[in-house]
Design an enzyme around this catalytic site. Structure first.
Site, PDB file in Angstrom:
ATOM      1  N   VAL A  68      23.517  67.906  76.478  1.00 38.56           N
ATOM      2  CA  VAL A  68      22.103  68.030  76.109  1.00 38.56           C
ATOM      3  C   VAL A  68      21.675  69.488  76.062  1.00 38.56           C
ATOM      4  CG1 VAL A  68      19.728  67.517  76.806  1.00 38.56           C
ATOM      5  CG2 VAL A  68      21.470  65.728  76.950  1.00 38.56           C
TER       6      VAL A  68
ATOM      7  N   THR B 147      30.473  57.870  73.346  1.00 43.00           N
ATOM      8  CA  THR B 147      29.101  57.559  73.746  1.00 43.00           C
ATOM      9  C   THR B 147      28.785  58.040  75.159  1.00 43.00           C
ATOM     10  OG1 THR B 147      29.648  55.372  74.662  1.00 43.00           O
ATOM     11  CG2 THR B 147      29.109  55.499  72.293  1.00 43.00           C
TER      12      THR B 147
ATOM     13  N   TYR C 282      36.944  67.439  90.206  1.00 40.30           N
ATOM     14  CA  TYR C 282      35.611  66.849  90.392  1.00 40.30           C
ATOM     15  C   TYR C 282      35.713  65.336  90.601  1.00 40.30           C
ATOM     16  CZ  TYR C 282      30.664  65.852  89.431  1.00 40.30           C
ATOM     17  OH  TYR C 282      29.362  65.445  89.514  1.00 40.30           O
TER      18      TYR C 282
ATOM     19  N   GLN D 284      33.723  56.279  76.458  1.00 39.73           N
ATOM     20  CA  GLN D 284      32.476  55.549  76.656  1.00 39.73           C
ATOM     21  C   GLN D 284      31.921  55.819  78.046  1.00 39.73           C
ATOM     22  OE1 GLN D 284      34.020  51.536  75.841  1.00 39.73           O
ATOM     23  NE2 GLN D 284      32.575  51.404  74.143  1.00 39.73           N
TER      24      GLN D 284
ATOM     25  N   ARG E 188      39.958  67.595  84.947  1.00 39.89           N
ATOM     26  CA  ARG E 188      38.722  67.063  85.514  1.00 39.89           C
ATOM     27  C   ARG E 188      38.934  66.472  86.902  1.00 39.89           C
ATOM     28  NH1 ARG E 188      35.134  65.817  80.764  1.00 39.89           N
ATOM     29  NH2 ARG E 188      33.885  64.496  82.119  1.00 39.89           N
TER      30      ARG E 188
END
Length: 312
Positions: free
Chosen positions: A189, A211, A146, A277, A143
């Site tokens: 999503v 989360t 980015y 989180q 990652r």
């Protein structure tokens, strides 16, 4: 009355296209610049006949020469699936894109906003994350192209501000969702909704206890415009996101319930460096911008599900 001329890099993307809509609605001239690496002409097709809208196909890693009063720099692949396809190009887009837009702002005297990201916090060791938190970020993981690219872009923005008095604004965007998300962009999503509508099992990585906070696109765009028009001297960075915190398992169950899908949930190994989180502290945005999100997750998901029903 003179219309403000606004450049939106990444303007054919998910967020960029919604921003173009908003800016045109407010009476601006809009230049949409995008190389369509992850953006799509479908997102801006309804704008192409508008006399105050101009589309330029251009790669922001190369210098751009236009006349403008404001610049929103949104150009960069934003989901792990997209930015890991070509990690070197992703890093170049963040760094060279910042240099090229800042150079343009210096030449034209434009006010410039950088769309940074909550990914600058990495896998945070505090929750929620305030702007003062410096992050827990890997420079070597998958990652990093980015995360570190966006951190370097922020550095360039503040150095241009100090050295060349550039009129900068920096926002850190947390998870955002809504219509015009790419069906294959890999974000949670869109993944869950697409899988549910296709009758496929929903894929959760890890045990689903991690989360995220989900901000509906209209709220996010409102914050970007407020930040661009915020008081002189206020540069940010400022967190933009919805502080409502949901586990990934909760989101999966909500999507299944709202779509009426009979799909199950399958669990796979958590990807490397995936944060446990993610929740924004938006105290600064409330104080300086008078902004807080207004769209509840259930209402935003309903609109997003309807959109995906129309494109699948």
């Amino acid at each position: 009355m003179k219309r403000t001329r606004v450049l939106v890099t990444g303007g054919a993307g998910f967020l960029g296209s919604h921003l173009c809509d908003r800016l045109l609605l407010e009476g601006n001239d809009v230049i949409c610049l995008d190389n369509l690496f992850t953006g799509s002409k479908d997102n801006i097709r309804h704008l192409l006949d508008n006399p105050y809208f101009e589309f330029i196909r251009h790669d922001i890693t190369q210098p751009v020469y236009v006349e403008c009063d404001q610049i929103y720099n949104l150009a960069c692949p934003a989901s792990p699936v997209q930015y890991q396809k070509d990690p070197i190009y992703t890093a170049k887009t963040s760094v060279y894109g910042a240099l090229n837009t800042l150079g343009l702002a210096k030449r034209t005297g434009s006010k410039i906003l950088q769309a940074s990201t909550s990914e600058v916090y990495g896998d945070p060791q505090c929750n929620p994350q305030p702007e003062t938190y410096r992050g827990c970020v890997s420079t070597t993981g998958p990652r990093a192209c980015y995360d570190e690219g966006k951190r370097a872009a922020e550095t360039l923005f503040f150095d241009y501000h100090r050295q060349h008095k550039a009129d900068i604004k920096v926002v850190r965007i947390f998870n955002t969702y809504g219509p015009r998300m790419d069906t294959a962009d890999g974000r949670v999503v869109s993944n869950f909704i697409v899988q549910a509508l296709r009758g496929e099992d929903i894929t959760v990585y890890g045990d689903g206890s991690q989360t995220r906070s989900f901000c509906y696109v209209d709220d996010l765009i409102d914050a970007l415009v407020k930040m661009m028009n915020s008081r002189d001297g206020f540069t940010g960075p400022v967190n933009i996101g919805n502080p409502g915190e949901f586990s990934i398992r909760q989101l999966a169950e909500m999507v299944l319930s709202m779509t009426g899908a009979k799909s199950g949930i399958i669990y796979k190994q958590l990807p490397a460096d995936d944060p446990v989180q993610r929740k924004p502290d938006i105290t600064l945005a409330q104080k300086e911008l008078g902004w807080k999100p207004s769209v509840k997750l259930e209402n935003g998901l309903k609109k997003t599900i309807e959109y995906f029903k129309g494109v699948l």
